[in-house]
Write an enzyme that holds these catalytic residues in place. Sequence first.
Site, PDB file in Angstrom:
ATOM      1  N   SER A  75      -6.650   8.370  -6.823  1.00 56.72           N
ATOM      2  CA  SER A  75      -7.374   7.080  -6.539  1.00 56.72           C
ATOM      3  C   SER A  75      -6.268   5.982  -6.657  1.00 56.72           C
ATOM      4  CB  SER A  75      -8.402   6.934  -7.741  1.00 56.72           C
ATOM      5  OG  SER A  75      -9.074   5.791  -7.707  1.00 56.72           O
ATOM      6  N   ASP A  76      -6.402   5.109  -6.229  1.00 57.73           N
ATOM      7  CA  ASP A  76      -5.366   3.950  -6.312  1.00 57.73           C
ATOM      8  C   ASP A  76      -6.350   2.584  -6.086  1.00 57.73           C
ATOM      9  OD1 ASP A  76      -2.402   3.563  -6.268  1.00 57.73           O
ATOM     10  OD2 ASP A  76      -3.109   2.092  -4.689  1.00 57.73           O
TER      11      ASP A  76
END
Length: 199
Positions: A75-76
């Site tokens: 995730s980012d």
Amino acid sequence: MQKQALPIRPLILASTSVYRRELLSRLGLPFETASPMVDETPQTGETAAHTSLRLAISKAVALKGAFPNALLIGSDQVALLDGQQLGKPGTHERAVSQLTLMRGRTVAFHTAVAVHDAQSGVTHSATDITRVTLRHYSDAQIEHYLRREQPYDCAGSAKVESLGIAMIAAVESTDPTALIGLPLIALCNLLQQHGVEVL
């Protein structure tokens, strides 16, 4: 005769973020965490949506060699204001600069999540956009907040899950967990595509 549940594949969160670890633990699935060691620098001319999605996928895929039988979650998050990407400030001075720039403005937080199957090589991903309007806080309030919270590892410097909520006037979102760093609604859908039922 009762149907037996299929064994859950090893689940690896490609992150050392305490915020993402806490969010994923809410689903009640067993998982491990590991650092993906991915360079998070945006590429030239890259949009915030593309940066967050590219990095989410890169983080998940980066661990496929270490966990060849696992489902890998990456995730980012990238904050965007007037076409300018705001990443993790890292320092007090940069956090002051970010919060000053964001004061009274609306910032779009692009949060991407990816699930990579290390066995098959298949990756599914999704992106959530949360719009956050900041209050007209004072310079003194910025200093007070930063000294108490030290949110130097958070994109945009405002931690909505704690004191940062006092800096925020409004949040427009389809997923309340996205702003914290891991959109669980999207993740549940992605896990289902990989054969993992959360419920």
